[in-house]
Design an enzyme around this catalytic site. Structure first.
Site, short mmCIF file in Angstrom:
data_model
loop_
_atom_site.label_atom_id
_atom_site.label_comp_id
_atom_site.label_asym_id
_atom_site.label_seq_id
_atom_site.Cartn_x
_atom_site.Cartn_y
_atom_site.Cartn_z
N ARG A 189 0.87 -1.20 -0.03
CA ARG A 189 0.54 0.21 -0.10
C ARG A 189 0.73 1.00 0.29
NH1 ARG A 189 -1.71 -3.24 -1.49
NH2 ARG A 189 -3.55 -4.23 -0.74
C1 LIG Z 1 -14.93 0.37 -1.54
C2 LIG Z 1 -13.60 0.26 -1.77
C3 LIG Z 1 -13.23 -0.92 -2.04
C4 LIG Z 1 -11.38 -0.02 -2.45
N1 LIG Z 1 -10.92 -1.82 -2.46
C5 LIG Z 1 -9.92 -1.78 -2.47
C6 LIG Z 1 -8.45 -2.75 -2.34
O1 LIG Z 1 -9.72 -3.95 -2.37
N2 LIG Z 1 -7.28 -2.37 -2.64
C7 LIG Z 1 -6.74 -1.18 -2.48
O2 LIG Z 1 -5.85 -0.91 -2.23
N3 LIG Z 1 -7.84 -0.34 -2.35
C8 LIG Z 1 -9.39 -0.13 -1.60
N4 LIG Z 1 -9.89 0.79 -1.82
C9 LIG Z 1 -9.50 2.10 -1.64
C10 LIG Z 1 -8.92 2.62 -2.87
O3 LIG Z 1 -9.82 2.58 -3.65
C11 LIG Z 1 -7.60 2.55 -3.51
O4 LIG Z 1 -6.74 2.97 -2.71
C12 LIG Z 1 -6.66 3.69 -4.59
O5 LIG Z 1 -5.98 3.49 -5.10
C13 LIG Z 1 -7.09 5.43 -4.46
O6 LIG Z 1 -7.49 6.21 -5.58
P1 LIG Z 1 -7.72 7.59 -5.70
O7 LIG Z 1 -7.83 7.58 -6.98
O8 LIG Z 1 -9.11 7.79 -5.36
O9 LIG Z 1 -6.95 8.04 -4.48
P2 LIG Z 1 -7.51 9.37 -3.69
O10 LIG Z 1 -8.64 8.53 -2.31
O11 LIG Z 1 -7.48 10.68 -4.25
O12 LIG Z 1 -6.00 9.75 -2.77
C14 LIG Z 1 -5.70 8.45 -1.98
C15 LIG Z 1 -3.87 8.88 -1.50
O13 LIG Z 1 -3.43 8.99 -3.11
C16 LIG Z 1 -2.78 10.43 -3.33
N5 LIG Z 1 -2.56 10.38 -4.66
C17 LIG Z 1 -3.84 10.15 -5.58
N6 LIG Z 1 -3.92 10.72 -7.01
C18 LIG Z 1 -2.38 10.73 -6.88
C19 LIG Z 1 -1.85 10.98 -8.31
N7 LIG Z 1 -1.41 11.53 -9.39
N8 LIG Z 1 -0.02 11.35 -7.37
C20 LIG Z 1 0.11 11.18 -6.31
N9 LIG Z 1 -0.80 11.23 -5.01
C21 LIG Z 1 -1.37 11.10 -5.56
C22 LIG Z 1 -3.92 11.31 -3.04
O14 LIG Z 1 -3.02 13.00 -1.91
C23 LIG Z 1 -3.68 10.46 -1.29
O15 LIG Z 1 -2.88 10.78 -0.46
C24 LIG Z 1 -10.97 0.48 -1.78
C25 LIG Z 1 -11.94 1.71 -1.63
C26 LIG Z 1 -13.33 1.61 -1.22
C27 LIG Z 1 -14.15 2.91 -0.96
#
Ligand SMILES: Cc1cc2nc3c(=O)[nH]c(=O)nc-3n(C[C@H](O)[C@H](O)[C@H](O)COP(=O)(O)OP(=O)(O)OC[C@H]3O[C@@H](n4cnc5c(N)ncnc54)[C@H](O)[C@@H]3O)c2cc1C
Length: 317
Positions: A189
């Site tokens: 992660r």
């Molecule tokens: C129902 C559900 C199921 C999920 N299942 C999983 C799973 O199975 N496995 C898993 O790992 N995660 C899971 N997640 C969590 C999430 O989907 C992941 O961590 C996903 O990769 C987050 O991406 P995001 O674009 O939404 O990031 P955000 O939530 O927008 O950001 C997360 C972090 O990343 C940083 N960030 C975002 N974009 C960038 C960028 N372009 N450059 C640098 N930093 C950046 C942000 O500043 C923040 O610190 C789940 C979430 C939900 C709601």
């Protein structure tokens, strides 16, 4: 999670170039900058927040590398080579947006370029359509390509960085740089990118069959949907799984469940009855409720097992 406060400025650049410009301007004016992807792994505090948010949601292009532009200055590494850290990276926006299924033989180069705001489910749909394997383990994970790279999203079937060849980042100093998998050293992660902002990713997949990729994705998705509260407002897993040697192989959700954590709630925030490592907003929760509940769960597990759970979810500020 559908909680959290406001910022004075939320900027939504449409291209990596615009992103860089907005970032430099914000920094020049003394703003503290945060990057928002899909917001699927974020918890944002209530009230006024002291920073400017740059959101990647409009930077959603997904295309195949190497077929344009005329001068050959595409943003992806040459086939079979790793990115040269000395080479000045070409702007990602110079790449044309190809059709989702490009007309050149798909066996030649099963790579995809995705701008940071491309949705992860969209990337999986593209890979499935092309019959390219490698992203199946990410099925059901919401968010953006940039967020997945920053977090090294994944699970028991694999992690995002398993298929990342390189990422194009904006450094804190405002420079563009390509970082390969070997240089990033991603871990559980954590994409290993530090303060760098992802503008785009190059994914190296494997040629397979559409039916095969579809079957694997469908199987994993059924399993995930049966275990997780995927239709509720949540931030995914709240805590990281502890070192299996310390927890006798028990994952965070199992530990919370065994300690009686599924009974806990604060206001409209509650531990999911379906998966104890998820907190859900049952309607109208405040961020403060979620934070209190996180600490209550952490304390409960620490009291009963001596283990200190670390948060996986990112918290602003
Ligand atoms: C129902 C559900 C199921 C999920 N299942 C999983 C799973 O199975 N496995 C898993 O790992 N995660 C899971 N997640 C969590 C999430 O989907 C992941 O961590 C996903 O990769 C987050 O991406 P995001 O674009 O939404 O990031 P955000 O939530 O927008 O950001 C997360 C972090 O990343 C940083 N960030 C975002 N974009 C960038 C960028 N372009 N450059 C640098 N930093 C950046 C942000 O500043 C923040 O610190 C789940 C979430 C939900 C709601």
């Amino acid at each position: 999670m559908k909680v959290g406060g406001r910022v004075a400025w939320l900027l939504e650049p449409a291209t990596p170039e615009e992103f860089r410009e907005a970032y430099l301007l914000a920094r020049e004016r003394g703003h503290q900058v945060r990057v928002l992807g899909g917001g699927a792994n974020l918890l944002v505090c209530d009230g006024e927040l002291p920073f400017t948010v740059l959101c990647t949601s409009r930077m959603g292009r997904i295309f195949r590398p190497g077929t344009q532009p005329e001068d050959g200055a595409d943003g992806a590494p040459e086939s079979g080579s790793t990115a040269d850290p000395e080479r000045e990276p070409a702007p990602l926006a110079q790449l044309e947006d190809l059709a989702r299924v490009a007309p050149v033989p798909r066996e030649d180069d099963p790579r995809l370029v995705a701008w940071a705001g491309a949705s992860l489910p969209g990337l999986l749909r593209t890979a499935r359509e092309l019959g390219w394997s490698g992203l199946e383990g990410l099925v059901g994970v919401p968010g953006s390509a940039g967020g997945a790279a920053a977090m090294n999203a994944g699970g028991r079937w694999g992690d995002f960085w398993d298929v990342v060849e390189s990422v194009r980042v904006l450094t804190p100093e405002g420079e563009l740089r390509d970082i390969t998998r070997a240089a990033a050293k991603p871990s559980y992660r954590d994409g290993g990118l530090g303060e760098n902002i992802v503008l785009g990713v190059v994914l190296a997949l494997e040629v397979s069959q559409r039916a095969e990729v579809s079957t694997v994705m469908d199987t994993y998705l059924r399993e995930k949907n049966a275990l997780q509260p995927v239709t509720e407002a949540s931030s995914g897993c709240i805590f990281k799984n502890p070192d299996p040697e310390l927890s006798d192989g028990r994952r965070a959700g199992q530990l919370i469940d065994e300690c009686g954590g599924k009974e806990l709630r604060r206001g409209a925030a509650l531990v999911s009855p379906r998966h104890a490592n998820f907190i859900i907003n049952s309607g109208g929760a405040q961020a403060a409720d979620v934070f209190t509940l996180i600490e209550d769960v952490r304390d409960l597990v620490a009291q009963k097992t001596g283990l200190q759970l670390a948060t996986e979810v990112r918290i602003w500020p």
